[in-house]
Design a protein around this motif. Structure first.
Motif, short mmCIF file in Angstrom:
data_model
loop_
_atom_site.label_atom_id
_atom_site.label_comp_id
_atom_site.label_asym_id
_atom_site.label_seq_id
_atom_site.Cartn_x
_atom_site.Cartn_y
_atom_site.Cartn_z
N THR A 11 45.22 37.04 44.21
CA THR A 11 44.73 37.96 45.23
C THR A 11 45.92 38.65 45.92
OG1 THR A 11 42.88 36.47 45.65
CG2 THR A 11 43.29 38.15 47.29
N GLY A 12 45.76 39.92 46.22
CA GLY A 12 46.79 40.66 46.95
C GLY A 12 46.71 40.38 48.43
N LEU A 13 47.58 39.52 48.93
CA LEU A 13 47.53 39.14 50.34
C LEU A 13 48.35 40.07 51.22
CD1 LEU A 13 47.93 35.26 50.03
CD2 LEU A 13 45.82 36.59 50.16
N ASN A 14 49.21 40.90 50.61
CA ASN A 14 50.09 41.76 51.39
C ASN A 14 49.53 43.17 51.58
OD1 ASN A 14 52.18 39.73 51.49
ND2 ASN A 14 52.52 40.17 49.33
N ASP A 15 48.32 43.42 51.04
CA ASP A 15 47.72 44.74 51.16
C ASP A 15 47.25 44.98 52.59
OD1 ASP A 15 48.15 44.76 48.46
OD2 ASP A 15 46.08 44.21 47.95
N GLU A 16 46.89 46.25 52.83
CA GLU A 16 46.41 46.60 54.18
C GLU A 16 45.13 45.85 54.53
OE1 GLU A 16 46.02 50.76 54.68
OE2 GLU A 16 48.13 51.20 54.32
N ASN A 17 44.21 45.78 53.57
CA ASN A 17 42.96 45.05 53.80
C ASN A 17 43.08 43.65 53.22
OD1 ASN A 17 41.70 47.30 55.03
ND2 ASN A 17 41.25 48.16 53.01
N LEU A 580 36.70 51.25 29.30
CA LEU A 580 35.70 50.78 30.25
C LEU A 580 36.00 49.35 30.68
CD1 LEU A 580 33.19 51.46 31.81
CD2 LEU A 580 31.80 50.74 29.85
N ALA A 581 36.46 48.53 29.74
CA ALA A 581 36.82 47.15 30.09
C ALA A 581 37.94 47.14 31.11
CB ALA A 581 37.22 46.38 28.84
N CYS A 582 38.84 48.12 31.00
CA CYS A 582 39.95 48.22 31.95
C CYS A 582 39.44 48.70 33.31
CB CYS A 582 40.99 49.19 31.40
SG CYS A 582 42.49 49.27 32.39
N ALA A 583 38.54 49.68 33.27
CA ALA A 583 38.02 50.24 34.52
C ALA A 583 37.21 49.24 35.32
CB ALA A 583 37.17 51.48 34.22
N ILE A 584 36.62 48.25 34.61
CA ILE A 584 35.80 47.27 35.31
C ILE A 584 36.65 46.39 36.23
CG2 ILE A 584 35.90 45.31 33.71
CD1 ILE A 584 32.90 45.06 33.97
N GLY A 585 37.97 46.44 36.00
CA GLY A 585 38.87 45.69 36.86
C GLY A 585 38.88 46.16 38.30
N SER A 586 38.25 47.29 38.56
CA SER A 586 38.19 47.79 39.93
C SER A 586 37.25 46.99 40.82
CB SER A 586 37.76 49.26 39.93
OG SER A 586 36.48 49.40 39.34
N LEU A 587 36.45 46.10 40.21
CA LEU A 587 35.59 45.24 41.02
C LEU A 587 36.48 44.43 41.98
CD1 LEU A 587 33.06 43.87 38.38
CD2 LEU A 587 32.53 45.38 40.29
N PRO A 588 36.17 44.40 43.25
CA PRO A 588 37.08 43.80 44.24
C PRO A 588 37.33 42.32 44.04
CG PRO A 588 34.96 44.34 45.23
CD PRO A 588 34.96 44.98 43.88
N THR A 589 36.34 41.57 43.52
CA THR A 589 36.51 40.12 43.39
C THR A 589 37.12 39.72 42.05
OG1 THR A 589 34.25 39.92 42.53
CG2 THR A 589 34.55 39.65 44.92
N LEU A 590 37.07 40.60 41.06
CA LEU A 590 37.47 40.25 39.69
C LEU A 590 38.99 40.07 39.60
CD1 LEU A 590 36.02 39.89 36.96
CD2 LEU A 590 36.62 42.24 36.42
N HIS A 591 39.43 38.89 39.15
CA HIS A 591 40.87 38.66 39.03
C HIS A 591 41.33 38.47 37.59
CE1 HIS A 591 40.02 34.42 38.38
NE2 HIS A 591 39.47 34.29 39.56
N THR A 592 40.43 38.19 36.65
CA THR A 592 40.83 37.98 35.26
C THR A 592 39.82 38.60 34.30
OG1 THR A 592 41.89 35.88 35.85
CG2 THR A 592 41.47 36.27 33.51
N VAL A 593 40.32 39.44 33.41
CA VAL A 593 39.50 39.98 32.33
C VAL A 593 40.21 39.68 31.01
CG1 VAL A 593 38.47 42.03 31.29
CG2 VAL A 593 38.60 41.84 33.77
N LEU A 594 39.54 38.98 30.12
CA LEU A 594 40.09 38.72 28.80
C LEU A 594 39.40 39.64 27.80
CD1 LEU A 594 40.24 34.81 28.73
CD2 LEU A 594 41.87 36.43 29.67
N MET A 595 40.20 40.40 27.05
CA MET A 595 39.64 41.34 26.09
C MET A 595 40.53 41.36 24.87
SD MET A 595 40.72 44.87 28.00
CE MET A 595 40.49 45.86 26.54
N SER A 596 39.99 41.82 23.75
CA SER A 596 40.76 41.90 22.52
C SER A 596 41.80 43.00 22.65
CB SER A 596 39.84 42.18 21.32
OG SER A 596 38.94 41.11 21.15
N LYS A 597 42.97 42.75 22.10
CA LYS A 597 44.05 43.73 22.18
C LYS A 597 43.70 44.95 21.34
CE LYS A 597 48.17 42.12 22.01
NZ LYS A 597 49.43 41.52 21.49
#
Length: 626
Positions: A11-17, A580-597
């Motif tokens: 988690t990014g603890l140093n961010d503004e929010n 799209l798999a990359c864009a789904i990383g914008s979900l605020p709670t999501l910290h890990t996405v495993l996908m095929s290279k």
């Protein structure tokens, strides 16, 4: 509330929010904080200023923190009772942590510290260790698992000549067991729990430790210590008779003789783990009947243990004390599981995975009958289990009657050929289809007068269930046997006959699921994923690896409905676009996405070598490519 732990993971603890703001402004006080794979900088000093006096526990694991910030944090946490600094190598690398006057400054902050864990730190030395423990006079628990502890006497002679006070000049080069033992010896009457797992501790060192004057341990953990011998265990059982917890799992030199000593002398044991101690046989297991206070027992992966040893040991008489039992990967039969179920009525956790011959439709119904208090049940890779057993739709008298027991529900006018000309695989497919149809009919025609066995649904308090690789389980079981209001973890990986129809019923009846594993469930479609993400509001962890029918529609459904998702695995889903798999990383709670290279794909017999899509740099920390 004293036991609740606030966990910050990737988690990014140093961010503004920063999420830390939530806890700073909360009217509820949280006492325990864990920081895993995060960066802790001086920007967080305000948090320690405001919350430090209320914090009881701090755990740093694989986190990036500099020495100055670490010291500031400890100074502000004036009432700390537990501190864990695990696998934070950068913090120890310089060797100057807590140097000089810092130890004196921290003595007030750490005077109440009872638990200290420095596990997994390869740069830990005697000097660094001394600085930590000198500031903590009230230690009761010490964890040095996974540290590079040195046991060679030559090193001791090199760094600590005779007739000197080792505490005046501790080594800044190595971490020696001799120094640690001298410290434990100096405060022996306070220590209750020691952890030296994954170290080179040997029989001589354990003997030295066990014979320490005034030391009365309640717990010792030394799993994966291959150098331990019977000499050490004999001394341990002779001198540390107060032990209540003992973990010697994966210690290859543990034998029947060791177990005989344990069961004879450590009569107060409540927790015993001898997993993968492969030299243990029925002779040693038979001694377990002497441990009358045992609540947790793990004897898994001990290949020489059979039903006969268990019958003389823990199955010798009715046992209402034992609550957790792990017997996975043992060479047991069906009768052993039935014996287990009938003698251990108060089990709350049971692992019988990989007991291929023991876990059948007969034996699991006995479990469903007797173990109604279970909150955890694991029976992975038990491929003899079918819908008939899980739903309790038949009384199975003997193994191998899959066909005959369903005959009451067969169509009388259907004539089946006596000779089957297909392959063995085709015959198995036909048999599975016939079995699924018959059990479905039995469930649909169920009346008060018809016989039913014991269903999985009897376990109302079940929270964790693992039936992975039980490939005879179909939508029938999901429809009629799964109704658990408290279910949190469910593993259906490689149950390849389930479809969206079964999952539709499952998510309606098990809405509390947070961890869901559906790896290699080939028949799942986008419709199934939609049912999951819309029906499980608490979902945090979803594994869809190898579900190769899924497309971008599944990712869109995840993005639209998963407000709490933290982990997503879509490796092997070849119809999903990396963009799209990359864009789904914008979900605020999501910290890990495993996908095929992304790479060359074969189209029309030729490799398409188009360049891989560009990834968003801000989201790269959330991805691990395979």
């Amino acid at each position: 509330m004293k036991n609740k732990v606030v966990v910050f993971y990737k988690t990014g603890l140093n961010d503004e929010n920063s999420p830390l703001d939530i806890f700073e402004n909360s009217s509820v006080i949280y006492y325990n904080y864990e920081f895993n794979e995060v960066e802790i900088s001086s920007k967080l000093n305000g948090f320690w200023d405001q919350m430090g006096d209320t914090i009881k526990t701090v755990k740093l694991q694989n986190s990036d923190v500099c020495e100055k910030v670490f010291v500031y944090m400890l100074e502000k946490c004036a009432y700390l009772e537990a501190l864990a600094v695990q696998s934070c190598k950068e913090l120890f690398m310089s060797g100057r942590l807590l140097e000089g006057k810092t130890v004196g400054l921290l003595s007030n902050s750490l005077e109440n510290l009872k638990i200290l864990s420095l596990s997994g730190n390869q740069y830990l030395t005697d000097a660094l260790f001394d600085r930590f423990v000198s500031a903590a006079p009230s230690l009761e628990e010490l964890n040095l698992s996974g540290c590079s502890l040195q046991f060679h006497l030559g090193l001791v002679k090199k760094f600590y000549p005779p007739n000197i006070d080792i505490f005046q000049n501790p080594s800044e080069s190595v971490l020696t067991f001799y120094f640690v033992w001298q410290f434990i010896k100096s405060r022996a009457k306070y220590f209750k729990r020691l952890l030296f797992s994954n170290t080179l501790i040997d029989g001589s060192a354990l003997k030295l430790l066990s014979e320490t004057e005034n030391l009365q341990l309640l717990s010792l953990e030394v799993h994966s210590c291959d150098q331990l011998t019977n000499t050490g265990f004999l001394a341990l059982t002779t001198h540390q008779t107060t032990l209540r917890e003992l973990d010697v799992s994966l210690c290859t030199r543990v034998t029947d003789q060791t177990l005989v000593h344990i069961c004879k002398s450590l009569v107060n044991l409540e927790y015993l783990n001898i997993q993968r101690c492969r030299a243990v046989t029925d002779l040693g297991i038979a001694e377990l009947e002497k441990l009358k206070k045992l609540k947790f027992l793990n004897i898994s992966e001990c290949e020489l243990i059979t039903k006969d040893g268990l019958k003389k040991g823990i199955f010798n008489e009715q046992n209402e004390i034992l609550e957790e039992l792990d017997v996975h990967s043992l060479n047991l039969d069906q009768a052993a599981i039935i014996m287990l179920s009938e003698t251990l009525p108060n089990l709350k956790s049971l692992n019988v995975s990989f007991c291929f011959n023991a876990v059948t439709d007969v034996s699991i119904q006995v479990i469903f009958k007797n173990q109604v208090l279970l909150h955890t049940l694991k029976m992975s890779h038990c491929d003899k289990v079918s819908d008939a057993g899980l739903t309790g739709m038949r009384k199975v008298e003997a193994e191998g009657d899959d066909e005959a027991s369903m005959s009451d529900y067969d169509e009388p006018d259907v004539v089946r050929p006596r000779i089957h000309l297909g392959s063995r695989a085709e015959e198995e497919i036909v048999r599975d289809a016939r079995r699924k149809r018959d059990v479905m009919r039995m469930c649909e025609k169920l009346t008060t007068n018809s016989f039913t066995g014991y269903s999985l649904a009897r376990m109302k308090g079940l929270r964790e269930l693992d039936v992975s690789s039980c490939n005879k389980i179909t939508d029938v079981s999901l429809t009629y046997a799964f109704n658990f209001k408290e279910m949190i973890k469910l593993n259906l990986s490689r149950c390849q006959q389930i479809t969206h129809e079964g999952l539709e019923h499952l998510v309606k009846n098990c809405r509390s699921i947070e961890y869901f594993n559906l790896t290699d469930c080939y028949n799942l479609t986008d419709e199934a994923v939609k049912e999951i993400v819309t029906g499980l509001p608490r979902l945090q962890h979803l594994e869809l690896r190898g579900c190769n029918q899924l497309t971008d529609r599944s990712l869109e459904a995840v993005r639209s409905h998963c407000e709490k998702l933290k982990f997503l695995d879509v490796q092997g889903c070849r119809f999903m676009s990396p963009e799209l798999a990359c864009a789904i990383g914008s979900l605020p709670t999501l910290h890990t996405v495993l996908m095929s290279k992304p790479g060359p794909y074969i189209t029309d017999g030729l490799k398409n070598r188009s360049s891989a899509p560009a990834f968003l740099p801000a989201l790269m920390r959330k991805f691990r490519l395979h």
